[in-house]
Each structure stands twice: as C-alpha cells, then as structure tokens.
Design a protein around this motif. Sequence first.
Motif, PDB file in Angstrom:
ATOM      1  N   ARG A 267       5.702 -90.765  16.402  1.00 58.61           N
ATOM      2  CA  ARG A 267       4.733 -91.534  15.642  1.00 58.61           C
ATOM      3  C   ARG A 267       5.363 -92.268  14.484  1.00 58.61           C
ATOM      4  NH1 ARG A 267      -0.631 -89.021  12.949  1.00 58.61           N
ATOM      5  NH2 ARG A 267      -0.873 -90.620  11.389  1.00 58.61           N
ATOM      6  N   TYR A 268       6.444 -91.743  13.962  1.00 56.43           N
ATOM      7  CA  TYR A 268       7.006 -92.273  12.730  1.00 56.43           C
ATOM      8  C   TYR A 268       8.198 -93.182  12.961  1.00 56.43           C
ATOM      9  CZ  TYR A 268       3.964 -88.774  10.809  1.00 56.43           C
ATOM     10  OH  TYR A 268       2.864 -88.036  10.503  1.00 56.43           O
ATOM     11  N   CYS A 269       8.304 -94.188  12.122  1.00 56.95           N
ATOM     12  CA  CYS A 269       9.439 -95.099  12.135  1.00 56.95           C
ATOM     13  C   CYS A 269      10.517 -94.541  11.210  1.00 56.95           C
ATOM     14  CB  CYS A 269       8.973 -96.483  11.641  1.00 56.95           C
ATOM     15  SG  CYS A 269      10.291 -97.700  11.575  1.00 56.95           S
ATOM     16  N   THR A 270      11.770 -94.738  11.544  1.00 59.52           N
ATOM     17  CA  THR A 270      12.865 -94.224  10.732  1.00 59.52           C
ATOM     18  C   THR A 270      12.943 -94.876   9.356  1.00 59.52           C
ATOM     19  OG1 THR A 270      14.374 -95.804  11.730  1.00 59.52           O
ATOM     20  CG2 THR A 270      14.260 -93.612  12.734  1.00 59.52           C
ATOM     21  N   CYS A 271      12.283 -96.017   9.169  1.00 58.51           N
ATOM     22  CA  CYS A 271      12.346 -96.680   7.863  1.00 58.51           C
ATOM     23  C   CYS A 271      11.326 -96.129   6.879  1.00 58.51           C
ATOM     24  CB  CYS A 271      12.152 -98.194   8.022  1.00 58.51           C
ATOM     25  SG  CYS A 271      10.509 -98.654   8.590  1.00 58.51           S
ATOM     26  N   VAL A 272      10.466 -95.206   7.324  1.00 58.10           N
ATOM     27  CA  VAL A 272       9.443 -94.650   6.432  1.00 58.10           C
ATOM     28  C   VAL A 272      10.014 -93.491   5.665  1.00 58.10           C
ATOM     29  CG1 VAL A 272       7.191 -93.520   6.344  1.00 58.10           C
ATOM     30  CG2 VAL A 272       7.601 -95.387   7.931  1.00 58.10           C
TER      31      VAL A 272
ATOM     32  N   ALA B  62       5.042-105.032  30.847  1.00 54.50           N
ATOM     33  CA  ALA B  62       5.774-103.827  31.243  1.00 54.50           C
ATOM     34  C   ALA B  62       6.881-103.528  30.239  1.00 54.50           C
ATOM     35  CB  ALA B  62       6.349-103.983  32.656  1.00 54.50           C
ATOM     36  N   GLY B  63       7.573-104.546  29.752  1.00 55.92           N
ATOM     37  CA  GLY B  63       8.614-104.341  28.741  1.00 55.92           C
ATOM     38  C   GLY B  63       8.035-103.787  27.445  1.00 55.92           C
ATOM     39  N   PHE B  64       6.888-104.300  27.027  1.00 51.27           N
ATOM     40  CA  PHE B  64       6.200-103.794  25.843  1.00 51.27           C
ATOM     41  C   PHE B  64       5.869-102.309  26.022  1.00 51.27           C
ATOM     42  CE2 PHE B  64       2.241-102.901  23.600  1.00 51.27           C
ATOM     43  CZ  PHE B  64       2.493-103.392  22.325  1.00 51.27           C
ATOM     44  N   LEU B  65       5.327-101.966  27.178  1.00 52.26           N
ATOM     45  CA  LEU B  65       4.955-100.579  27.450  1.00 52.26           C
ATOM     46  C   LEU B  65       6.171 -99.674  27.600  1.00 52.26           C
ATOM     47  CD1 LEU B  65       1.988-101.340  29.820  1.00 52.26           C
ATOM     48  CD2 LEU B  65       1.842-100.240  27.561  1.00 52.26           C
ATOM     49  N   ALA B  66       7.236-100.182  28.201  1.00 56.02           N
ATOM     50  CA  ALA B  66       8.469 -99.384  28.332  1.00 56.02           C
ATOM     51  C   ALA B  66       9.007 -99.022  26.953  1.00 56.02           C
ATOM     52  CB  ALA B  66       9.513-100.151  29.145  1.00 56.02           C
ATOM     53  N   THR B  67       8.918 -99.956  26.011  1.00 59.44           N
ATOM     54  CA  THR B  67       9.359 -99.667  24.652  1.00 59.44           C
ATOM     55  C   THR B  67       8.444 -98.641  23.999  1.00 59.44           C
ATOM     56  OG1 THR B  67      10.306-101.870  24.462  1.00 59.44           O
ATOM     57  CG2 THR B  67       9.873-100.698  22.404  1.00 59.44           C
ATOM     58  N   LEU B  68       7.150 -98.765  24.183  1.00 64.82           N
ATOM     59  CA  LEU B  68       6.205 -97.790  23.650  1.00 64.82           C
ATOM     60  C   LEU B  68       6.512 -96.398  24.194  1.00 64.82           C
ATOM     61  CD1 LEU B  68       3.548 -97.269  22.045  1.00 64.82           C
ATOM     62  CD2 LEU B  68       2.335 -97.727  24.178  1.00 64.82           C
ATOM     63  N   ILE B  69       6.774 -96.297  25.471  1.00 66.84           N
ATOM     64  CA  ILE B  69       7.077 -95.015  26.104  1.00 66.84           C
ATOM     65  C   ILE B  69       8.410 -94.458  25.609  1.00 66.84           C
ATOM     66  CG2 ILE B  69       7.626 -93.909  28.318  1.00 66.84           C
ATOM     67  CD1 ILE B  69       5.553 -95.920  29.551  1.00 66.84           C
ATOM     68  N   ALA B  70       9.384 -95.336  25.393  1.00 70.43           N
ATOM     69  CA  ALA B  70      10.727 -94.900  24.979  1.00 70.43           C
ATOM     70  C   ALA B  70      10.742 -94.346  23.558  1.00 70.43           C
ATOM     71  CB  ALA B  70      11.710 -96.060  25.096  1.00 70.43           C
ATOM     72  N   PHE B  71       9.746 -94.700  22.737  1.00 72.91           N
ATOM     73  CA  PHE B  71       9.672 -94.226  21.360  1.00 72.91           C
ATOM     74  C   PHE B  71       8.394 -93.415  21.171  1.00 72.91           C
ATOM     75  CE2 PHE B  71      12.463 -97.839  21.215  1.00 72.91           C
ATOM     76  CZ  PHE B  71      13.500 -97.377  20.425  1.00 72.91           C
ATOM     77  N   PRO B  72       8.379 -92.167  21.663  1.00 69.83           N
ATOM     78  CA  PRO B  72       7.147 -91.388  21.652  1.00 69.83           C
ATOM     79  C   PRO B  72       6.793 -90.821  20.272  1.00 69.83           C
ATOM     80  CG  PRO B  72       8.913 -90.073  22.550  1.00 69.83           C
ATOM     81  CD  PRO B  72       9.460 -91.472  22.332  1.00 69.83           C
TER      82      PRO B  72
END
Length: 124
Positions: A119-124, A107-117
């Motif tokens: 596609r791109y990471c800020t480091c890209v 659930a924690g893994f999925l909550a993080t996935l949902i919280a960052f909808p």
Amino acid sequence: MTPTATIPFQPVPERPQPALGERGWLLECRCARPVTDLLHAQGWDVVTDLDCNVHCSSPDRRVYVGFLPESREAARGELWHIHVTDKDGATAWHQTFGPDTPAQAVAGFLATLIAFPTRYCTCV
C-alpha cells in the motif's frame, strides 16, 4: 476476517523488442483478451455476462476490473473500469480508460498494480 492466499506475480514472457524506429506502437487492440489473459494467469476470477461485458475480481476481492462495451458508461467514453477498495470495502481509488486505449496498455497498468502489492510508496 479470514486470511487469503496470494498468488505471486507471474511476469508476461519477454518478447524480442524491435529497434525504436521500427516499433509498431499500441494502436489497434480493442478487445479484452490481453487483460483477461493476464488476470486469469494471476488467479483472478474472470466472468463474461450475457451482454458481453467482462468482470474481473482479484483473489482478495479488493480490485475490480470491468470491460464494459455494452454499458451506458461506454457510451460516455468509459470502456474500462478499475476500482480498488480498502479493507473495509470503501473505494480507495478508481481509474477508467476509454475505447481508444489499447487493451495492452490497460494490461500494463494492471501488471504494474499487481507487481506492487504494498500500500505504501517508498517516498512516504
């Protein structure tokens, strides 16, 4: 292609945290309820089949979460299945978790996935 509405992330209510030395680390939960409660609250479809496997789909149908205790994959140690697809339906990535992984951790893994909808990471 039709636009779909998204439901804003609704965080799980905060619980008071015990001191670090008094924590009861996640060890025991082997049911689907922590995950299904989280996903249902986010507007996901949650369906249980006749074999007691649970299938969850995101509102945009691009993420599938399966709790599959009665499957051949579970016999191989893959209880949880998470699949994310691109807009064209091709698998973008997937993740599995075994029966020793507490449902709260999934659930924690999925909550993080949902919280960052995005596609791109800020480091890209």
